[in-house]
Design an enzyme around this catalytic site. Structure first.
Site, PDB file in Angstrom:
ATOM      1  N   LYS A 263      -1.066   5.277  -0.580  1.00 16.37           N
ATOM      2  CA  LYS A 263      -1.595   5.404   0.722  1.00 16.37           C
ATOM      3  C   LYS A 263      -1.351   4.299   1.670  1.00 16.37           C
ATOM      4  O   LYS A 263      -1.024   4.146   2.833  1.00 16.37           O
ATOM      5  CB  LYS A 263      -2.867   5.845   0.767  1.00 16.37           C
ATOM      6  N   ARG A 264      -1.315   3.152   0.923  1.00 15.28           N
ATOM      7  CA  ARG A 264      -1.163   1.857   1.410  1.00 15.28           C
ATOM      8  C   ARG A 264       0.167   1.460   1.510  1.00 15.28           C
ATOM      9  O   ARG A 264       0.774   0.577   2.673  1.00 15.28           O
ATOM     10  CB  ARG A 264      -1.798   0.827   0.716  1.00 15.28           C
TER      11      ARG A 264
END
Ligand code: GLU
Length: 501
Positions: A263-264
């Site tokens: 997600k990052r």
């Protein structure tokens, strides 16, 4: 396929839907539609600690935007509802009890401190503590208590969990549609917690009970759930239910190096990994929608992450995907996420789109800048620039000079403005003034004729001419620009350049 196909997307609302989750939803959707089945969305929110407000609405909105909305979900055709596990809470206890009664599960009373102590002790001896057949009879469980003693402790309010009693000494040969035969040694599995004394089931129990009650025919999900497959299949056995078929989709890998796309990664590497923007107090994660991606392009590139139809074809409409999709053609190996390729897909959709539709999409950007322009002219402008664009959001940067005269001139390009240039530009103005039919082709013919007759080198006119109109040496065919902005504006810009440069 004889049984009715019913597949589900079952995200936990722990945040915005990651692109990997969207791909899972898409493959479920395609499989359902291909087989005349049903695609439903179930929200798995049994873990209240990880619940994030807004995530559920986000998931629904994202699927809606992408055009792959479920056939059944919260508030829509609730044939097997509720479609949210926290609202099904009352259902699970009975199933946990059923497993206790049939000997497939047991109560475990170990406190968090006691478990910590076991873990530490194992570590000190260079071992890992696994709660399973090795030690379940040495721990604080109903396996070593009488029925009365167990009942008494529960009545006393002792906190407990219900654990699955994994069978020993068995090699499970499980079938995965994508991976084929997958082997698991039951002795290596731990006795997973199924239910807690707060009345909440864990993911594993709720997931199996719901897939059964909701008549799920195929479980299509990410590879990260493959280790749970033996437990899930054993749970079906324990309940005496027919298990669905399984297909574990390959991981989506980072564009560079190895490892799962996280997600990052998106904001770290400068591309979205979420369908829609997601805002929190800590900041904003960008979304495909807000970055100017067409939902059709997102669907298309996601479909190609781990699947192809065996040909070189890359561009598919949703209907074509439905027609061609085949789980048997999904790869086992991870699929590398390629942001440049994603942009390429968007470019393809942009070029294919009707100019008039793109003009409509461009209009709000111009409105925001206070620029008024009729749709016909805008459509023409769009047709001139779209070949080089990836996104409608790039249009302004590529076409601002159609609407406003340059106020600055590109420093490097200014080198093309020589001593003899003003005189040439004045002569050019005279030529332009004489032109009646101010269409691109005609202007070009006449201007080029003038240059040939007077033996003027092309570059000496064309580059300063472009610089005057655009402020730089960029943009589409020069005479197309001249036609669109018109005679008066063209001449005014040349005059302005003469006086400034
Ligand atoms: N709730 C699980 C998730 O968040 C579902 C896994 C499954 O599809 O079984 O991905």
């Amino acid at each position: 396929m004889s049984k009715q196909v019913r597949v589900r997307f079952a995200p936990s609302p722990t945040g915005p839907l990651h692109i990997g989750g969207v791909r899972t939803a898409l493959f479920n959707y395609l499989f359902a539609k291909k087989n005349g089945g049903t695609f439903f969305l179930r929200i798995e929110d049994t873990d209240q600690n990880r619940f994030v407000p807004g995530a559920e609405a986000y998931i629904m909105e994202a699927l809606e935007w992408l055009g792959i909305a479920p056939d059944e979900t919260i508030g829509k055709n609730e044939k097997f509802g509720p479609y949210k596990q926290s609202e099904r809470k009352h259902l699970y206890q009975e199933y946990a009890d059923q497993l206790i009664n049939s000997g497939w599960a047991y109560y475990a009373f170990d406190t968090a401190d006691a478990l910590d102590a076991h873990r530490k002790e194992h570590e000190e001896n260079g071992k890992t503590f696994i709660y399973n057949h090795h030690n379940r009879e040495k721990l604080d469980t109903s396996l070593v208590l009488s029925t009365e003693e167990t009942a008494k402790r529960i009545a006393n309010g002792d906190a407990y969990v219900i654990r699955f009693k994994t069978p020993v000494d068995e090699t499970l040969h499980l079938q995965d549609i994508i991976r084929g035969d997958v082997k698991f040694d039951t002795n290596l599995l731990d006795d997973k917690v199924l239910f807690k004394s707060d009345g909440m089931p864990t993911y594993h129990l709720a997931n199996i009970v719901d897939d059964h009650l909701m008549e799920t025919s195929h479980v299509i999900r990410g590879e990260e759930w493959l280790p749970s497959m033996p437990l899930h299949v054993l749970l079906y056995r324990a309940f005496g239910w027919e298990a669905p078929e399984f297909a574990h989709l390959p991981l989506i890998l980072k564009p560079i190096g190895n490892g799962k796309l996280s997600k990052r990664d998106g904001d770290k590497l400068g591309f979205p990994v979420f369908p829609l923007e997601w805002k929190t107090d800590e900041g904003t994660s960008s979304g495909y929608k807000e970055n100017g991606f067409f939902p059709e392009a997102v669907i298309n590139f996601l479909a190609m992450l781990g699947w192809n139809d065996g040909t070189d074809k890359e561009l598919y409409s949703l209907d074509e995907l439905i027609a061609s999709f085949d789980l048997n053609r999904v790869h086992k190996a991870g699929a590398k996420f390629d942001p440049d390729k994603n942009k390429w897909f968007n470019h393809q959709y942009l070029v294919q789109a009707a100019d008039a539709d793109l003009a409509i999409a461009y209009s709000p950007i111009l409105e925001e800048k206070g620029i008024e322009v009729n749709q016909e002219k805008l459509t023409k402008i769009v047709s001139l620039i779209k070949e080089r664009a990836h996104f409608v959001t790039e249009f302004w940067e590529m076409s601002d000079f159609f609407f406003v005269a340059p106020t600055e001139y590109d420093a490097k390009a200014k080198k093309n403005w020589k001593e003899e240039t003003p005189l040439l530009m004045q002569q050019l103005i005279v030529v332009l003034e004489s032109i009646e039919d101010f269409s691109s082709m005609n202007i070009e013919t006449i201007v080029k004729e003038w240059m040939t007759v007077n033996e003027i080198v092309m570059g000496k006119v064309m580059q300063p001419f472009r610089l005057s109109l655009v402020g730089a040496l960029k943009g589409p065919h020069l005479f197309d620009i001249v036609e669109v902005i018109g005679k008066d504006e063209t001449i005014a810009r040349i005059n302005k350049a003469i006086s400034i440069l």
